[in-house]
Design a protein around this motif. Structure first.
Motif, short mmCIF file in Angstrom:
data_model
loop_
_atom_site.label_atom_id
_atom_site.label_comp_id
_atom_site.label_asym_id
_atom_site.label_seq_id
_atom_site.Cartn_x
_atom_site.Cartn_y
_atom_site.Cartn_z
N UNK A 17 0.82 -1.20 0.00
CA UNK A 17 0.00 0.00 0.00
C UNK A 17 0.86 1.26 0.00
N UNK A 18 0.36 2.28 -0.64
CA UNK A 18 1.07 3.55 -0.68
C UNK A 18 1.16 4.13 0.74
N UNK A 19 2.08 5.04 0.92
CA UNK A 19 2.21 5.73 2.21
C UNK A 19 0.91 6.48 2.48
N UNK A 20 0.34 6.37 3.68
CA UNK A 20 -0.91 7.07 3.96
C UNK A 20 -0.71 8.59 3.93
N UNK A 21 -1.80 9.29 3.71
CA UNK A 21 -1.76 10.75 3.73
C UNK A 21 -1.15 11.22 5.04
N UNK A 22 -0.44 12.33 5.01
CA UNK A 22 0.20 12.88 6.21
C UNK A 22 -0.80 13.09 7.34
N UNK A 23 -2.00 13.56 7.01
CA UNK A 23 -3.01 13.82 8.04
C UNK A 23 -3.42 12.55 8.78
N UNK A 24 -3.32 11.39 8.09
CA UNK A 24 -3.71 10.12 8.70
C UNK A 24 -2.55 9.38 9.37
N UNK A 25 -1.33 9.88 9.23
CA UNK A 25 -0.15 9.22 9.82
C UNK A 25 -0.29 8.93 11.31
N UNK A 26 -0.88 9.82 12.12
CA UNK A 26 -1.00 9.49 13.55
C UNK A 26 -1.82 8.23 13.83
N UNK A 27 -2.60 7.77 12.85
CA UNK A 27 -3.42 6.58 13.02
C UNK A 27 -2.78 5.35 12.40
N UNK A 28 -1.61 5.51 11.79
CA UNK A 28 -0.98 4.43 11.03
C UNK A 28 -0.70 3.19 11.89
N UNK A 29 -0.43 3.34 13.17
CA UNK A 29 -0.14 2.18 14.02
C UNK A 29 -1.33 1.22 14.11
N UNK A 30 -2.53 1.72 13.85
CA UNK A 30 -3.73 0.90 13.94
C UNK A 30 -3.93 0.03 12.71
N UNK A 31 -3.49 0.53 11.55
CA UNK A 31 -3.80 -0.08 10.26
C UNK A 31 -3.19 -1.47 10.11
N UNK A 32 -3.97 -2.35 9.49
CA UNK A 32 -3.52 -3.71 9.23
C UNK A 32 -3.64 -4.64 10.42
N UNK A 33 -4.30 -4.20 11.47
CA UNK A 33 -4.41 -5.00 12.70
C UNK A 33 -5.83 -4.96 13.24
N UNK A 34 -6.14 -5.98 14.02
CA UNK A 34 -7.36 -5.99 14.82
C UNK A 34 -6.94 -5.81 16.27
N UNK A 35 -7.76 -5.12 17.02
CA UNK A 35 -7.51 -4.80 18.42
C UNK A 35 -8.74 -5.20 19.21
N UNK A 36 -8.53 -5.87 20.34
CA UNK A 36 -9.68 -6.38 21.09
C UNK A 36 -9.55 -6.02 22.56
N UNK A 37 -10.68 -5.62 23.13
CA UNK A 37 -10.72 -5.27 24.55
C UNK A 37 -11.94 -5.87 25.22
N UNK A 38 -11.83 -6.02 26.53
CA UNK A 38 -12.92 -6.59 27.32
C UNK A 38 -13.44 -5.50 28.25
#
Length: 163
Positions: A17-38
């Motif tokens: 995938x291309x580099x995400x837009x600069x404005x979305x970079x702060x959210x990049x750590x989330x991308x490509x993953x699932x996160x689960x909480x109880x």
């Protein structure tokens, strides 16, 4: 059969995938993953899965809240750069007919979602705000508050771990 498979094997590997837009970079750590909480009490979970859309121009978050004996609560959020406003905006829709629009503001160590409105299928409006704070490289805490008159009351606090 082999003659059919050979052309498929010769196709180039999917491009990264291309580099995400600069404005979305702060959210990049989330991308490509699932996160689960109880949720407290252990009777409900929330799983959020993030993926880039349109070569990093948008980010999709699909989430499912599961409670034993109840139908799943499913929602989807699309984050995008609102160039006119100069911020990251989102649209959230869910399977019961509710929706929300708002913004995300990056802060030191967190993603802040300022006060906005959730409109339920029944037309009732809930004003809420959220902060996601990173907790190491494999978790983040979601803290949500809702407005009650002039006061802000905790709605939930949830630690979501990378799956």
């Amino acid at each position: 059969m082999r003659s059919f498979l050979l052309p498929l094997l010769l196709l180039p590997a999917a491009a990264a995938p291309a580099e995400p837009l600069a404005a979305l970079q702060p959210m990049a750590f989330l991308a490509g993953h699932c996160w689960k909480g109880e949720f407290p009490g252990g009777r409900q979970t929330d799983e959020q899965c993030f993926q880039w859309l349109y070569d990093g121009k948008m980010l999709r978050d699909t989430h499912t809240v599961r409670s034993p004996g109840k139908p799943d609560y499913v929602g989807e959020t699309t984050y995008y750069h609102d160039r006119a406003a100069g911020t990251v905006a989102f649209l959230y829709v869910e399977n019961r007919g509710g929706y929300s629009r708002g913004t995300m503001l990056p802060a030191a160590g967190s993603l802040d979602f300022p006060a906005t409105h959730y409109v339920g299928a029944d037309g009732k409006v809930l004003t809420y705000r959220v902060r996601w704070t990173r907790s190491g490289s494999d978790a983040y805490e979601a803290f949500s508050e809702m407005q009650a008159g002039e006061r802000w009351l905790p709605q939930f606090k949830l630690l979501l771990r990378k799956q």
